[in-house]
Design a protein around this motif. Structure first.
Motif, mmCIF file in Angstrom:
data_model
loop_
_atom_site.group_PDB
_atom_site.id
_atom_site.type_symbol
_atom_site.label_atom_id
_atom_site.label_comp_id
_atom_site.label_asym_id
_atom_site.label_seq_id
_atom_site.Cartn_x
_atom_site.Cartn_y
_atom_site.Cartn_z
ATOM 1 N N GLN A 258 0.836 -1.201 0.000
ATOM 2 C CA GLN A 258 0.000 0.000 0.000
ATOM 3 C C GLN A 258 0.874 1.257 0.000
ATOM 4 O OE1 GLN A 258 -3.315 0.298 2.795
ATOM 5 N NE2 GLN A 258 -3.317 -1.921 3.055
ATOM 6 N N ARG A 259 1.839 1.273 0.890
ATOM 7 C CA ARG A 259 2.713 2.453 1.001
ATOM 8 C C ARG A 259 3.452 2.713 -0.303
ATOM 9 N NH1 ARG A 259 8.056 2.758 2.034
ATOM 10 N NH2 ARG A 259 8.858 4.751 2.817
ATOM 11 N N GLU A 260 4.011 1.659 -0.904
ATOM 12 C CA GLU A 260 4.754 1.831 -2.150
ATOM 13 C C GLU A 260 3.836 2.306 -3.271
ATOM 14 O OE1 GLU A 260 7.684 2.006 -4.943
ATOM 15 O OE2 GLU A 260 7.892 1.780 -2.773
ATOM 16 N N THR A 261 2.624 1.770 -3.324
ATOM 17 C CA THR A 261 1.678 2.173 -4.366
ATOM 18 C C THR A 261 1.303 3.643 -4.218
ATOM 19 O OG1 THR A 261 0.776 -0.078 -4.502
ATOM 20 C CG2 THR A 261 -0.589 1.712 -5.373
ATOM 21 N N TYR A 262 1.025 4.062 -2.993
ATOM 22 C CA TYR A 262 0.656 5.461 -2.779
ATOM 23 C C TYR A 262 1.833 6.401 -3.070
ATOM 24 C CZ TYR A 262 -3.978 4.581 -0.799
ATOM 25 O OH TYR A 262 -5.297 4.237 -0.636
ATOM 26 N N LEU A 263 3.044 5.970 -2.764
ATOM 27 C CA LEU A 263 4.216 6.800 -3.084
ATOM 28 C C LEU A 263 4.345 6.978 -4.596
ATOM 29 C CD1 LEU A 263 6.949 5.560 -0.583
ATOM 30 C CD2 LEU A 263 5.882 7.825 -0.658
ATOM 31 N N ARG A 264 4.207 5.889 -5.338
ATOM 32 C CA ARG A 264 4.280 5.984 -6.796
ATOM 33 C C ARG A 264 3.163 6.886 -7.326
ATOM 34 N NH1 ARG A 264 5.437 0.004 -9.421
ATOM 35 N NH2 ARG A 264 7.013 -0.716 -7.950
ATOM 36 N N MET A 265 1.977 6.727 -6.749
ATOM 37 C CA MET A 265 0.828 7.503 -7.192
ATOM 38 C C MET A 265 1.023 8.990 -6.904
ATOM 39 S SD MET A 265 -3.160 6.831 -6.156
ATOM 40 C CE MET A 265 -2.906 5.066 -6.398
ATOM 41 N N ALA A 266 1.526 9.299 -5.719
ATOM 42 C CA ALA A 266 1.743 10.698 -5.350
ATOM 43 C C ALA A 266 2.744 11.352 -6.288
ATOM 44 C CB ALA A 266 2.229 10.788 -3.908
ATOM 45 N N ARG A 267 3.791 10.640 -6.597
ATOM 46 C CA ARG A 267 4.821 11.215 -7.460
ATOM 47 C C ARG A 267 4.299 11.452 -8.875
ATOM 48 N NH1 ARG A 267 9.268 11.177 -10.567
ATOM 49 N NH2 ARG A 267 11.138 12.057 -9.616
ATOM 50 N N MET A 268 3.647 10.434 -9.446
ATOM 51 C CA MET A 268 3.133 10.582 -10.806
ATOM 52 C C MET A 268 2.057 11.666 -10.870
ATOM 53 S SD MET A 268 1.342 7.799 -13.382
ATOM 54 C CE MET A 268 2.862 7.000 -13.875
ATOM 55 N N ALA A 269 1.182 11.716 -9.860
ATOM 56 C CA ALA A 269 0.122 12.715 -9.844
ATOM 57 C C ALA A 269 0.699 14.122 -9.739
ATOM 58 C CB ALA A 269 -0.830 12.448 -8.683
ATOM 59 N N MET A 270 1.732 14.282 -8.919
ATOM 60 C CA MET A 270 2.338 15.597 -8.756
ATOM 61 C C MET A 270 2.965 16.072 -10.063
ATOM 62 S SD MET A 270 4.837 17.838 -8.040
ATOM 63 C CE MET A 270 6.187 16.684 -8.130
ATOM 64 N N VAL A 271 3.694 15.194 -10.732
ATOM 65 C CA VAL A 271 4.325 15.554 -11.994
ATOM 66 C C VAL A 271 3.279 15.829 -13.068
ATOM 67 C CG1 VAL A 271 5.835 14.720 -13.830
ATOM 68 C CG2 VAL A 271 6.428 14.287 -11.454
ATOM 69 N N ALA A 272 2.147 15.111 -13.007
ATOM 70 C CA ALA A 272 1.086 15.289 -13.999
ATOM 71 C C ALA A 272 0.181 16.478 -13.694
ATOM 72 C CB ALA A 272 0.244 14.018 -14.089
ATOM 73 N N GLY A 273 0.422 17.175 -12.586
ATOM 74 C CA GLY A 273 -0.386 18.339 -12.249
ATOM 75 C C GLY A 273 -1.693 18.000 -11.558
ATOM 76 N N LYS A 274 -1.826 16.781 -11.045
ATOM 77 C CA LYS A 274 -3.041 16.384 -10.312
ATOM 78 C C LYS A 274 -2.775 16.590 -8.811
ATOM 79 C CE LYS A 274 -4.772 14.786 -14.224
ATOM 80 N NZ LYS A 274 -5.088 13.387 -14.451
ATOM 81 N N GLU A 275 -2.776 17.870 -8.387
ATOM 82 C CA GLU A 275 -2.351 18.195 -7.017
ATOM 83 C C GLU A 275 -3.226 17.536 -5.955
ATOM 84 O OE1 GLU A 275 -2.758 20.465 -9.329
ATOM 85 O OE2 GLU A 275 -0.812 21.475 -9.622
ATOM 86 N N LYS A 276 -4.532 17.486 -6.192
ATOM 87 C CA LYS A 276 -5.419 16.911 -5.191
ATOM 88 C C LYS A 276 -5.094 15.441 -4.958
ATOM 89 C CE LYS A 276 -10.280 16.055 -4.026
ATOM 90 N NZ LYS A 276 -11.693 16.158 -4.481
ATOM 91 N N LEU A 277 -4.967 14.684 -6.037
ATOM 92 C CA LEU A 277 -4.637 13.274 -5.908
ATOM 93 C C LEU A 277 -3.250 13.106 -5.302
ATOM 94 C CD1 LEU A 277 -5.196 10.292 -6.352
ATOM 95 C CD2 LEU A 277 -4.370 10.543 -8.710
ATOM 96 N N ALA A 278 -2.311 13.944 -5.710
ATOM 97 C CA ALA A 278 -0.955 13.859 -5.158
ATOM 98 C C ALA A 278 -0.974 14.057 -3.649
ATOM 99 C CB ALA A 278 -0.059 14.903 -5.816
ATOM 100 N N ARG A 279 -1.777 15.024 -3.204
ATOM 101 C CA ARG A 279 -1.856 15.317 -1.766
ATOM 102 C C ARG A 279 -2.487 14.141 -1.007
ATOM 103 N NH1 ARG A 279 -4.717 19.412 -2.307
ATOM 104 N NH2 ARG A 279 -2.990 20.750 -2.893
ATOM 105 N N ILE A 280 -3.564 13.603 -1.554
ATOM 106 C CA ILE A 280 -4.244 12.480 -0.903
ATOM 107 C C ILE A 280 -3.324 11.266 -0.819
ATOM 108 C CG2 ILE A 280 -6.115 10.804 -1.173
ATOM 109 C CD1 ILE A 280 -7.775 13.080 -2.427
ATOM 110 N N ALA A 281 -2.672 10.937 -1.937
ATOM 111 C CA ALA A 281 -1.801 9.766 -1.960
ATOM 112 C C ALA A 281 -0.605 9.951 -1.032
ATOM 113 C CB ALA A 281 -1.337 9.493 -3.394
ATOM 114 N N ALA A 282 -0.042 11.168 -1.007
ATOM 115 C CA ALA A 282 1.108 11.427 -0.137
ATOM 116 C C ALA A 282 0.725 11.298 1.333
ATOM 117 C CB ALA A 282 1.673 12.814 -0.423
#
Length: 430
Positions: A258-282
């Protein structure tokens, strides 16, 4: 001759293979004369064990493929009067076996035991010419449903149809996984169905595939690819899905995954400009890192702070970003942090005063007021209200921007271009 060392837990299976009795009385009861269909059952058991999480079975799989290959090549054509052995040869070829062996068997088949349509389609597929037989192979799938080779044909049909017709490929994958549940065939079909959903399929259905995969094949050696797909699906299709689909799917994993998946998600979302998802995943990753050393929680803190750069918490975000030691971050995250630092500093940089344009003295290049009052077009001053915070104030009209103002714009754009170049260079942009 090279000797293969097998894990101890598979010695018993090898012993069982060596004691199986052939179906024909004309063969001695020795490992060299086992019926191909009996040997294939052992191969299928081993391959299914691999995708279910027993990675020690991988070496046994290589051994079985080599053993079956030798058996098929030495087998007299008469044993293929038994359809089970014909199917074994075809499934062996579709399960990572030697394509040349199938060529040899078909060439020796003077009695017509092999369906030449299937054999010819497989030979083309295994030689990299699958698109040439996509239509014909797909037409055979209904005919071979509920047979031993049916799920394998459906899986291959999906593979050769995918490039031109993803929707049709998805139907073939559905047939494959439904007719071979809990097997390596279902694992592959689910993973490839998920890949279709990432690109242009039904995102909600994609999460259903992901949940089935997580329940059955989370420990497969291909699970890392699955993690990449679930992250890509969440980020790319975020606007078209319910958030609970993400959390419900990730919740099926163990804590570390779970932790690794959310880390990957936060990083990709942040780079893609999806700040809300990046914040939630982080935040999810940070919570899952609570019991871990500080160094393990650093990436989650970084991604959460990066997502807050575009919010009123920008100052706090800068402090957090700059306080993370270099040794706590990977090289990729160091590049990302530097890019974010430049952007954040531009956001909070005080305006450059200009005597040539009084109206621009208290306004940043984004039109954001930085003093207690904003000068109106009529020359009057009005207080800044609570509803006109840093991101809500209207941009004043500047008839003649000052040179300093233009320099600020040029400098900011230049830095952003440099950031994009850094991110593209490291391969983070999707």
């Amino acid at each position: 001759m090279m000797r293969i060392r097998l894990p101890k837990r598979w010695v018993s299976l090898l012993a069982a293979v060596s004691t199986l009795v052939g179906a024909s009385e004309s063969f001695a009861q020795s490992p060299d004369n086992l019926m191909p269909y009996s040997m294939l059952r052992s191969l299928q058991f081993v391959q299914d064990s691999v995708v279910l999480g027993d990675h020690s079975a991988a070496e046994m799989q290589r051994f079985m493929l080599t053993t079956i290959d030798a058996r098929l090549r030495d087998a007299p054509p008469s044993i293929f009067a038994d359809p089970r052995n014909v199917d074994a040869a075809l499934i062996y070829a579709m399960s990572g076996g030697n394509p040349a062996t199938l060529e040899l068997l078909v060439a020796k088949d003077v009695d017509g035991n092999f369906d030449t349509r299937v054999a010819d389609a497989l030979r083309k597929y295994l030689s990299g010419r699958g698109t040439l037989i996509a239509k014909g192979l797909g037409a055979m799938v209904p005919e071979y449903r509920k047979t031993r080779i049916g799920p394998y044909l459906a899986l291959i049909s999906g593979n050769v149809t995918l490039a031109q017709d993803p929707a049709a490929a998805l139907k073939f994958y559905d047939i494959a996984r439904l007719e071979a549940p809990g097997t390596i065939v279902e694992e592959a079909a689910l993973r490839r169905s998920l890949a279709i959903a990432v690109e242009d399929g039904d995102a909600t259905q994609g999460f259903k595939y992901a949940q089935r995969y997580a329940r059955r094949f989370l420990h497969s050696p291909y699970a890392s690819q699955f993690a990449d797909l679930i992250v890509a699906l969440s980020v790319r299709r975020y606007e078209h899905i319910d958030e609970h689909l993400i959390t419900d799917t990730v919740a099926l994993m163990d804590k570390d995954r779970q932790r690794e998946t959310y880390l990957r998600m936060a990083r990709m979302a942040m780079v893609a400009g999806k700040e809300k998802l990046a914040r939630i995943a982080a935040m999810k990753a940070r919570d899952l890192s609570a019991d871990l050393p500080v160094i393990d929680g650093a990436p989650a803190n970084l991604y959460e702070s990066l997502a807050n750069i575009g919010t009123p918490d920008v100052v706090s975000a800068i402090k957090t970003i700059t306080s993370i030691p270099d040794e706590h971050l990977s090289d990729r995250d160091k590049i990302l942090r530097e890019a974010a630092r430049v952007v954040a500093e531009e956001v909070v940089r005080p305006p450059v005063a200009s005597s040539a344009s009084p109206a621009s003295m208290d306004v940043t290049h984004e039109g954001t007021p930085v003093s207690a009052d904003v000068e109106t077009a009529a020359g009057e001053q009005q207080p800044v209200t609570e509803n006109s915070g840093v991101w809500r104030s209207p941009t004043p009209v500047l008839e003649a921007p000052s040179p300093e103002y233009q320099n600020t714009l040029t400098s900011g754009r230049s830095k952003l271009d440099e950031i994009d170049a850094l991110l593209k260079k490291e391969g983070s942009l999707p």
